[in-house]
Design an enzyme around this catalytic site. Structure first.
Site, PDB file in Angstrom:
ATOM      1  N   TYR A 211       2.043   4.445  15.965  1.00  0.00           N
ATOM      2  CA  TYR A 211       0.791   3.758  15.606  1.00  0.00           C
ATOM      3  C   TYR A 211      -0.418   4.634  15.959  1.00  0.00           C
ATOM      4  O   TYR A 211      -1.341   4.803  15.152  1.00  0.00           O
ATOM      5  CB  TYR A 211       0.746   2.430  16.369  1.00  0.00           C
ATOM      6  CG  TYR A 211      -0.429   1.541  16.039  1.00  0.00           C
ATOM      7  CD1 TYR A 211      -0.468   0.808  14.860  1.00  0.00           C
ATOM      8  CD2 TYR A 211      -1.493   1.406  16.927  1.00  0.00           C
ATOM      9  CE1 TYR A 211      -1.543  -0.035  14.568  1.00  0.00           C
ATOM     10  CE2 TYR A 211      -2.560   0.571  16.651  1.00  0.00           C
ATOM     11  CZ  TYR A 211      -2.584  -0.146  15.467  1.00  0.00           C
ATOM     12  OH  TYR A 211      -3.652  -0.969  15.191  1.00  0.00           O
ATOM     13  N   ALA A 212      -0.414   5.214  17.163  1.00  0.00           N
ATOM     14  CA  ALA A 212      -1.547   6.047  17.595  1.00  0.00           C
ATOM     15  C   ALA A 212      -1.705   7.256  16.668  1.00  0.00           C
ATOM     16  O   ALA A 212      -2.834   7.638  16.337  1.00  0.00           O
ATOM     17  CB  ALA A 212      -1.331   6.511  19.032  1.00  0.00           C
ATOM     18  N   ALA A 213      -0.565   7.840  16.265  1.00  0.00           N
ATOM     19  CA  ALA A 213      -0.634   9.004  15.371  1.00  0.00           C
ATOM     20  C   ALA A 213      -1.293   8.619  14.045  1.00  0.00           C
ATOM     21  O   ALA A 213      -2.106   9.373  13.502  1.00  0.00           O
ATOM     22  CB  ALA A 213       0.770   9.563  15.125  1.00  0.00           C
TER      23      ALA A 213
ATOM     24  N   ILE B 100      -8.092  -7.395  19.432  1.00  0.00           N
ATOM     25  CA  ILE B 100      -8.585  -8.512  18.616  1.00  0.00           C
ATOM     26  C   ILE B 100      -7.459  -9.539  18.465  1.00  0.00           C
ATOM     27  O   ILE B 100      -6.314  -9.158  18.153  1.00  0.00           O
ATOM     28  CB  ILE B 100      -9.006  -8.009  17.205  1.00  0.00           C
ATOM     29  CG1 ILE B 100      -9.908  -6.764  17.273  1.00  0.00           C
ATOM     30  CG2 ILE B 100      -9.656  -9.137  16.400  1.00  0.00           C
ATOM     31  CD1 ILE B 100     -11.256  -6.946  17.903  1.00  0.00           C
TER      32      ILE B 100
ATOM     33  N   SER C  35      -8.282   2.482  15.275  1.00  0.00           N
ATOM     34  CA  SER C  35      -7.964   1.654  16.433  1.00  0.00           C
ATOM     35  C   SER C  35      -8.304   2.429  17.691  1.00  0.00           C
ATOM     36  O   SER C  35      -8.249   3.661  17.712  1.00  0.00           O
ATOM     37  CB  SER C  35      -6.474   1.312  16.450  1.00  0.00           C
ATOM     38  OG  SER C  35      -6.113   0.774  17.707  1.00  0.00           O
TER      39      SER C  35
ATOM     40  N   LYS D 222      -3.460   6.142  13.536  1.00  0.00           N
ATOM     41  CA  LYS D 222      -4.876   5.782  13.686  1.00  0.00           C
ATOM     42  C   LYS D 222      -5.723   7.018  13.997  1.00  0.00           C
ATOM     43  O   LYS D 222      -6.869   7.115  13.546  1.00  0.00           O
ATOM     44  CB  LYS D 222      -5.031   4.693  14.755  1.00  0.00           C
ATOM     45  CG  LYS D 222      -4.337   3.379  14.377  1.00  0.00           C
ATOM     46  CD  LYS D 222      -4.834   2.816  13.046  1.00  0.00           C
ATOM     47  CE  LYS D 222      -4.273   1.461  12.707  1.00  0.00           C
ATOM     48  NZ  LYS D 222      -4.777   0.913  11.445  1.00  0.00           N
TER      49      LYS D 222
ATOM     50  N   VAL E  59       0.817  -1.228   0.000  1.00  0.00           N
ATOM     51  CA  VAL E  59       0.000   0.000   0.000  1.00  0.00           C
ATOM     52  C   VAL E  59       0.847   1.273   0.000  1.00  0.00           C
ATOM     53  O   VAL E  59       0.336   2.345  -0.315  1.00  0.00           O
ATOM     54  CB  VAL E  59      -1.013   0.031   1.182  1.00  0.00           C
ATOM     55  CG1 VAL E  59      -2.053  -1.060   1.050  1.00  0.00           C
ATOM     56  CG2 VAL E  59      -0.305  -0.017   2.534  1.00  0.00           C
TER      57      VAL E  59
ATOM     58  N   ASN F  74      -7.608  -1.916   5.194  1.00  0.00           N
ATOM     59  CA  ASN F  74      -7.394  -2.684   6.419  1.00  0.00           C
ATOM     60  C   ASN F  74      -5.914  -2.929   6.743  1.00  0.00           C
ATOM     61  O   ASN F  74      -5.568  -3.128   7.905  1.00  0.00           O
ATOM     62  CB  ASN F  74      -8.148  -4.022   6.283  1.00  0.00           C
ATOM     63  CG  ASN F  74      -7.716  -5.044   7.306  1.00  0.00           C
ATOM     64  OD1 ASN F  74      -8.135  -4.992   8.457  1.00  0.00           O
ATOM     65  ND2 ASN F  74      -6.835  -5.962   6.922  1.00  0.00           N
TER      66      ASN F  74
HETATM   67  P1  NAP Z   1      -2.453  -8.672  10.701  1.00  0.00           P
HETATM   68  O1  NAP Z   1      -2.989 -10.013  11.074  1.00  0.00           O
HETATM   69  O2  NAP Z   1      -1.006  -8.392  10.920  1.00  0.00           O
HETATM   70  O3  NAP Z   1      -2.850  -8.384   9.176  1.00  0.00           O
HETATM   71  C1  NAP Z   1      -2.408  -7.258   8.494  1.00  0.00           C
HETATM   72  C2  NAP Z   1      -2.104  -7.634   7.068  1.00  0.00           C
HETATM   73  O4  NAP Z   1      -1.652  -6.451   6.359  1.00  0.00           O
HETATM   74  C3  NAP Z   1      -0.966  -8.652   6.974  1.00  0.00           C
HETATM   75  O5  NAP Z   1      -1.236  -9.630   5.992  1.00  0.00           O
HETATM   76  C4  NAP Z   1       0.196  -7.784   6.557  1.00  0.00           C
HETATM   77  O6  NAP Z   1       1.253  -8.447   5.940  1.00  0.00           O
HETATM   78  C5  NAP Z   1      -0.486  -6.814   5.626  1.00  0.00           C
HETATM   79  N1  NAP Z   1       0.366  -5.674   5.322  1.00  0.00           N
HETATM   80  C6  NAP Z   1       1.341  -5.138   6.084  1.00  0.00           C
HETATM   81  N2  NAP Z   1       1.958  -4.143   5.443  1.00  0.00           N
HETATM   82  C7  NAP Z   1       1.365  -4.049   4.227  1.00  0.00           C
HETATM   83  C8  NAP Z   1       1.571  -3.231   3.101  1.00  0.00           C
HETATM   84  N3  NAP Z   1       2.537  -2.307   3.075  1.00  0.00           N
HETATM   85  N4  NAP Z   1       0.776  -3.398   2.018  1.00  0.00           N
HETATM   86  C9  NAP Z   1      -0.184  -4.347   2.013  1.00  0.00           C
HETATM   87  N5  NAP Z   1      -0.418  -5.168   3.051  1.00  0.00           N
HETATM   88  C10 NAP Z   1       0.342  -5.024   4.136  1.00  0.00           C
HETATM   89  O7  NAP Z   1      -3.227  -7.519  11.496  1.00  0.00           O
HETATM   90  P2  NAP Z   1      -4.747  -7.413  12.013  1.00  0.00           P
HETATM   91  O8  NAP Z   1      -4.719  -7.565  13.474  1.00  0.00           O
HETATM   92  O9  NAP Z   1      -5.641  -8.254  11.194  1.00  0.00           O
HETATM   93  O10 NAP Z   1      -5.016  -5.870  11.727  1.00  0.00           O
HETATM   94  C11 NAP Z   1      -5.772  -5.389  10.619  1.00  0.00           C
HETATM   95  C12 NAP Z   1      -6.032  -3.894  10.818  1.00  0.00           C
HETATM   96  O11 NAP Z   1      -6.768  -3.698  12.039  1.00  0.00           O
HETATM   97  C13 NAP Z   1      -4.758  -3.072  10.948  1.00  0.00           C
HETATM   98  O12 NAP Z   1      -4.924  -1.823  10.303  1.00  0.00           O
HETATM   99  C14 NAP Z   1      -4.635  -2.868  12.451  1.00  0.00           C
HETATM  100  O13 NAP Z   1      -3.911  -1.693  12.774  1.00  0.00           O
HETATM  101  C15 NAP Z   1      -6.093  -2.762  12.843  1.00  0.00           C
HETATM  102  N6  NAP Z   1      -6.321  -3.066  14.261  1.00  0.00           N
HETATM  103  C16 NAP Z   1      -6.054  -4.295  14.770  1.00  0.00           C
HETATM  104  C17 NAP Z   1      -6.274  -4.525  16.132  1.00  0.00           C
HETATM  105  C18 NAP Z   1      -6.006  -5.863  16.771  1.00  0.00           C
HETATM  106  O14 NAP Z   1      -6.133  -5.964  18.007  1.00  0.00           O
HETATM  107  N7  NAP Z   1      -5.629  -6.903  16.032  1.00  0.00           N
HETATM  108  C19 NAP Z   1      -6.738  -3.500  16.957  1.00  0.00           C
HETATM  109  C20 NAP Z   1      -6.994  -2.256  16.385  1.00  0.00           C
HETATM  110  C21 NAP Z   1      -6.781  -2.047  15.035  1.00  0.00           C
HETATM  111  P3  NAP Z   1       2.499  -8.901   6.919  1.00  0.00           P
HETATM  112  O15 NAP Z   1       1.967 -10.035   7.718  1.00  0.00           O
HETATM  113  O16 NAP Z   1       3.575  -9.224   6.018  1.00  0.00           O
HETATM  114  O17 NAP Z   1       2.834  -7.691   7.771  1.00  0.00           O
END
Ligand code: NAP
Length: 246
Positions: A154-156, A187, A141, A158, A63, A89
């Site tokens: 990260y906070a900045a 999550i 987030s 989000k 991205v 996402n």
């Molecule tokens: P995740 O399991 O790490 O999934 C994120 C996916 O994005 C991974 O496949 C990752 O690939 C991919 N990614 C990373 N950098 C990328 C890039 N430059 N271009 C395209 N894809 C890329 O995380 P998740 O927990 O599902 O989180 C999804 C979203 O929800 C994120 O934006 C996260 O900040 C937000 N969120 C999550 C939580 C939580 O508790 N899990 C809480 C609040 C917000 P890699 O594995 O190679 O990095």
């Protein structure tokens, strides 16, 4: 079905919340473009969808790469003639206390979580404006609302995503495009898999529902905001956090 024949791009759909969303959207009749930086995870998501009779293909997307984002939008418009849904996402963490945070850690997280959202929006928005409708949903987030020690970067991003969402909701509303954000709490996904047990217990304790969330909990919020059921919802930040934010 709630998304019958909708063309939906989901970034970061090779893992966690993005993967759960891709599977759910396909079940609801969407044609899903699984966009992820990692081929293995992305292809696995596509295979799972196809094995269940759904429609999906993988696009290798970083991205942060504006050319790749533009190419993705171009290919989808050529193939389907439109783009109905963009789920921004993809996201990463690179935590450190501010005294120890390297410039690279700051830049990387800003680039993926904030600039990446901008890149993908700019890539698809022309098609959405031309067709006179569209849905954009951004991953915020709870950290972007309340902050968190060790996560200034990260906070900045989000908090930035929330401001971007509200601004864009105002800018694009009259073009028939709705822009909303989802704000997950804690999550269980690969992103959070290394969090120590003690901290997990603390999050559970602080959450009024006394449990942690699953990827599918967030996927259902994306589904609602993508479907016509939310046709009057614009500029919202939907918390999916078991009440952690109250
Ligand atoms: P995740 O399991 O790490 O999934 C994120 C996916 O994005 C991974 O496949 C990752 O690939 C991919 N990614 C990373 N950098 C990328 C890039 N430059 N271009 C395209 N894809 C890329 O995380 P998740 O927990 O599902 O989180 C999804 C979203 O929800 C994120 O934006 C996260 O900040 C937000 N969120 C999550 C939580 C939580 O508790 N899990 C809480 C609040 C917000 P890699 O594995 O190679 O990095």
């Amino acid at each position: 079905m709630r998304l019958e024949n909708k063309i939906a791009i989901i970034t970061g759909a090779g893992s966690g919340i993005g993967k759960a969303t891709a599977l759910l959207f396909a079940e609801e009749g969407a044609k899903v473009i699984v966009a992820d930086i990692i081929e293995k995870g992305g292809e696995e998501t596509v295979n799972e969808i196809r094995n269940k009779g759904g429609d999906a293909f993988f696009f290798k997307l970083d991205v942060t790469n504006r050319e790749q984002s533009k190419q993705l939008a171009k290919e989808i418009v050529e193939k389907y003639g439109r783009i109905d849904i963009l789920i921004n996402n993809a996201g990463i963490t690179q935590d450190a206390l501010v005294t120890k945070m390297a410039e690279e850690q700051w830049d990387k997280v800003i680039n993926v979580n904030l600039k990446g959202v901008f890149n993908c929006i700019q890539a698809v928005v022309e098609a959405m404006i031309n067709q006179g409708n569209g849905v954009i949903i951004n991953a915020a987030s709870i950290t972007g609302i309340f902050g968190n020690i060790g996560q200034t970067n990260y906070a900045a991003t989000k908090a930035g995503v929330i401001g971007l969402t509200k601004s864009l909701a105002k800018e694009l509303g009259k073009k028939g495009i709705r822009v909303n954000a989802v704000s997950p709490g804690f999550i269980m996904t690969p992103m959070t898999s290394n969090v120590p047990e003690k901290l997990l217990e603390m999050f559970k304790e602080k959450t009024p529902l006394h449990k942690l969330g699953e990827a599918k909990d967030v996927a259902y919020a994306y589904l609602y905001l993508s479907s016509d059921e939310s046709k009057f919802v614009n500029g919202a930040v939907l918390c999916v956090d078991g009440g952690l934010a109250i």
